[in-house]
Design an enzyme around this catalytic site. Structure first.
Site, PDB file in Angstrom:
ATOM      1  NE  ARG A 168      -4.104  -1.763   0.220  1.00 52.97           N
ATOM      2  CZ  ARG A 168      -4.128  -3.043  -0.125  1.00 52.97           C
ATOM      3  NH1 ARG A 168      -3.053  -3.614  -0.640  1.00 52.97           N
ATOM      4  NH2 ARG A 168      -5.214  -3.767   0.039  1.00 52.97           N
ATOM      5  CB  SER A 242      -8.693  -1.636   4.233  1.00 49.19           C
ATOM      6  OG  SER A 242      -8.982  -2.945   3.812  1.00 49.19           O
ATOM      7  CD  GLU A 339      -5.791   0.742   2.157  1.00 47.25           C
ATOM      8  OE1 GLU A 339      -6.756   1.031   1.431  1.00 47.25           O
ATOM      9  OE2 GLU A 339      -5.467  -0.422   2.433  1.00 47.25           O
TER      10      GLU A 339
HETATM   11  N1  EPU Z   1     -10.909 -10.568  10.282  1.00 45.03           N
HETATM   12  C1  EPU Z   1     -11.490 -10.388  11.505  1.00 45.03           C
HETATM   13  N2  EPU Z   1     -12.627  -9.608  11.586  1.00 45.03           N
HETATM   14  C2  EPU Z   1     -13.172  -9.042  10.480  1.00 45.03           C
HETATM   15  C3  EPU Z   1     -12.590  -9.243   9.229  1.00 45.03           C
HETATM   16  C4  EPU Z   1     -11.443 -10.012   9.146  1.00 45.03           C
HETATM   17  O1  EPU Z   1     -11.027 -10.881  12.512  1.00 45.03           O
HETATM   18  O2  EPU Z   1     -14.190  -8.337  10.629  1.00 45.03           O
HETATM   19  C5  EPU Z   1      -9.676 -11.369  10.221  1.00 45.03           C
HETATM   20  C6  EPU Z   1      -9.932 -12.755   9.742  1.00 45.03           C
HETATM   21  O3  EPU Z   1      -9.172 -13.635  10.513  1.00 45.03           O
HETATM   22  C7  EPU Z   1      -9.405 -12.737   8.320  1.00 45.03           C
HETATM   23  C8  EPU Z   1      -8.301 -11.718   8.400  1.00 45.03           C
HETATM   24  O4  EPU Z   1      -8.763 -10.755   9.336  1.00 45.03           O
HETATM   25  O5  EPU Z   1      -8.927 -14.000   7.965  1.00 45.03           O
HETATM   26  C9  EPU Z   1      -7.995 -11.044   7.082  1.00 45.03           C
HETATM   27  O6  EPU Z   1      -9.199 -10.480   6.547  1.00 45.03           O
HETATM   28  P1  EPU Z   1      -9.369 -10.257   4.971  1.00 45.03           P
HETATM   29  O7  EPU Z   1      -9.083 -11.506   4.272  1.00 45.03           O
HETATM   30  O8  EPU Z   1     -10.680  -9.618   4.732  1.00 45.03           O
HETATM   31  O9  EPU Z   1      -8.192  -9.285   4.590  1.00 45.03           O
HETATM   32  P2  EPU Z   1      -7.649  -7.948   5.253  1.00 45.03           P
HETATM   33  O10 EPU Z   1      -6.238  -8.190   5.616  1.00 45.03           O
HETATM   34  O11 EPU Z   1      -8.540  -7.470   6.322  1.00 45.03           O
HETATM   35  C10 EPU Z   1      -6.733  -7.010   3.020  1.00 45.03           C
HETATM   36  C11 EPU Z   1      -6.792  -5.729   2.261  1.00 45.03           C
HETATM   37  C12 EPU Z   1      -8.084  -5.614   1.484  1.00 45.03           C
HETATM   38  C13 EPU Z   1      -8.197  -6.797   0.557  1.00 45.03           C
HETATM   39  C14 EPU Z   1      -8.135  -8.086   1.369  1.00 45.03           C
HETATM   40  C15 EPU Z   1      -8.130  -9.327   0.512  1.00 45.03           C
HETATM   41  C16 EPU Z   1      -5.449  -4.163   3.528  1.00 45.03           C
HETATM   42  C17 EPU Z   1      -5.452  -2.981   4.436  1.00 45.03           C
HETATM   43  N3  EPU Z   1      -6.648  -4.607   3.183  1.00 45.03           N
HETATM   44  O12 EPU Z   1      -7.748  -6.949   4.005  1.00 45.03           O
HETATM   45  O13 EPU Z   1      -8.017  -4.434   0.721  1.00 45.03           O
HETATM   46  O14 EPU Z   1      -9.394  -6.762  -0.189  1.00 45.03           O
HETATM   47  O15 EPU Z   1      -6.910  -8.110   2.147  1.00 45.03           O
HETATM   48  O16 EPU Z   1      -6.902  -9.466  -0.103  1.00 45.03           O
HETATM   49  O17 EPU Z   1      -4.393  -4.636   3.125  1.00 45.03           O
HETATM   50  C18 EPU Z   1      -8.490  -2.108   0.773  1.00 45.03           C
HETATM   51  O18 EPU Z   1      -7.278  -1.941   0.746  1.00 45.03           O
HETATM   52  O19 EPU Z   1      -9.302  -1.141   0.784  1.00 45.03           O
HETATM   53  C19 EPU Z   1      -8.999  -3.459   0.830  1.00 45.03           C
HETATM   54  C20 EPU Z   1     -10.297  -3.743   0.971  1.00 45.03           C
END
Ligand code: EPU
Length: 347
Positions: A168, A242, A339
């Site tokens: 990012r 995010s 972000e």
């Molecule tokens: N989780 C929770 N609670 C929640 C949601 C998620 O505990 O409400 C935990 C779960 O264990 C899950 C883990 O967080 O396995 C990761 O969640 P997720 O797969 O949704 O990915 P993220 O790390 O939260 C990142 C990106 C997203 C992108 C997803 C999928 C960042 C800041 N965000 O989210 O990007 O879509 O991975 O690759 O890196 C964005 O940048 O706007 C965005 C949506």
């Protein structure tokens, strides 16, 4: 004034940011032909004023009004520049919609952007924060970025290395007032093994009844289904995806946190000595998921997404974000960073 650009006084920005918060700009400059950008920036009303390039408005929070002028690049062309040995170079102008580019590339029979389907925003914004999702970052596919260098007063073409992409992050993000991205070049493949490292994609493909190796279009479809389920649609509920980056911490700190909280998701960082933690998990563990203060809230579908339930101001959303970060800092000793770009306030 030339019809190739258009300058308007006192512009309403509430429909130009996906949080849907009220904000205004003293000037709005819309440029329809990037070749006239340099000339447009010299207009006497705005020359010398702060300038905020605005794409789809999906990665910023107006905590106040925009100072100076807001710039919207409208040119949105996409074309294949050339092809060699099964790899095609594609050029898209900054004003194109990101998701439209992804779908267009699939229509051309090109793979490489399918994991990045349905990300809101413009092509010009993509390299700035190096958008990423489901195991792929845009920077891996970008071969060059064309930009207007405001410092040098010249048009530049920066190769992938000069863009200095990180998680990012990019050279553009680190010097937000220097470059205006005007077009992006990608290298895409005619035929490439899909990237299925992100566990959820395999599960989604199975749920779609797809057995053998999926096509790029099927991967895009799986990503679209996951995103629709997990992330609120900004057309219905204001949000900017995010709101926090996943924090990168020293490996020893991650190990200590993991010992205390065995369910905390920990991913590789950007080097051996670092790890990436799940900000969503940390926020969720502090009880914020679904929380609401007036019209500012945290999505009940995903703890990382701040939402505007209606009339929240940017300042209210920012205040909520600060409280969330403070509670995560207190409980886990981890500093969260936003972000999106915050306009009119410092984090
Ligand atoms: N989780 C929770 N609670 C929640 C949601 C998620 O505990 O409400 C935990 C779960 O264990 C899950 C883990 O967080 O396995 C990761 O969640 P997720 O797969 O949704 O990915 P993220 O790390 O939260 C990142 C990106 C997203 C992108 C997803 C999928 C960042 C800041 N965000 O989210 O990007 O879509 O991975 O690759 O890196 C964005 O940048 O706007 C965005 C949506």
């Amino acid at each position: 004034m030339s019809a190739l650009y258009f300058l308007r006084r006192d512009a309403d920005l509430s429909a130009r940011n996906t949080f849907g918060v009220a904000a205004r700009a003293p000037w709005l400059l819309e440029v329809f032909d990037t070749g006239t950008l340099a000339e447009a920036l010299e207009l006497e009303q705005i020359a010398g004023l702060p300038l905020l390039p605005l794409g789809g408005g999906s990665n910023l929070l107006f905590a106040g009004d925009a100072p100076g002028a807001v710039l919207a690049l409208r040119a949105a062309g996409m074309r294949v520049l050339g092809e060699h040995g099964g790899r095609a170079t594609v050029r898209a102008e900054a004003g194109a919609e990101w998701h439209a580019l992804v779908m267009w590339s699939l229509d051309q029979g090109l793979c490489g952007l399918e994991n990045l389907a349905l990300i809101p925003g413009s092509v010009g914004a993509a390299p700035i924060q190096n958008i990423g999702a489901y195991g792929v970052e845009a920077g891996e596919r970008i071969v060059a970025v064309e930009a207007w260098d405001r410092q040098q007063g010249t048009r530049v073409r920066m190769d992938r290395q000069a863009c200095a992409f990180g998680y990012r992050d990019s050279a553009f993000k680190r010097a937000p007032d220097r470059w205006i991205v005007t077009a992006v070049e990608f290298e895409l493949a005619r035929d490439a093994a899909p990237r299925l490292d992100y566990a959820g994609i395999g599960e989604e493909l199975a749920a779609m009844g797809i057995a053998g190796p999926p096509s790029a279009r099927e991967v895009a479809e799986a990503v679209i289904r996951i995103r629709r389920r997990k992330l609120p649609d900004p057309a219905l509920t204001g949000n900017a995806g995010s709101f926090f980056k996943n924090p990168i911490v020293p490996a020893a700190q991650a190990a200590a946190l993991l010992a205390a909280h065995p369910r905390l998701p920990v991913f590789p960082g950007d080097g051996d000595g670092s790890r990436k933690l799940s900000a969503a998990w940390l926020i969720d563990a502090c009880g914020w998921k679904g929380a609401r203060e007036g019209d500012a809230g945290v999505s009940d579908a995903h703890a990382l997404v701040l939402v505007n339930h209606g009339q929240a101001s940017g300042a209210q959303l920012l205040a909520l974000a600060r409280r969330i970060a403070a509670s995560v800092g207190e409980r886990f000793g981890v500093a969260l960073e936003p972000e999106p770009r915050i306009v009119g306030e410092r984090w």
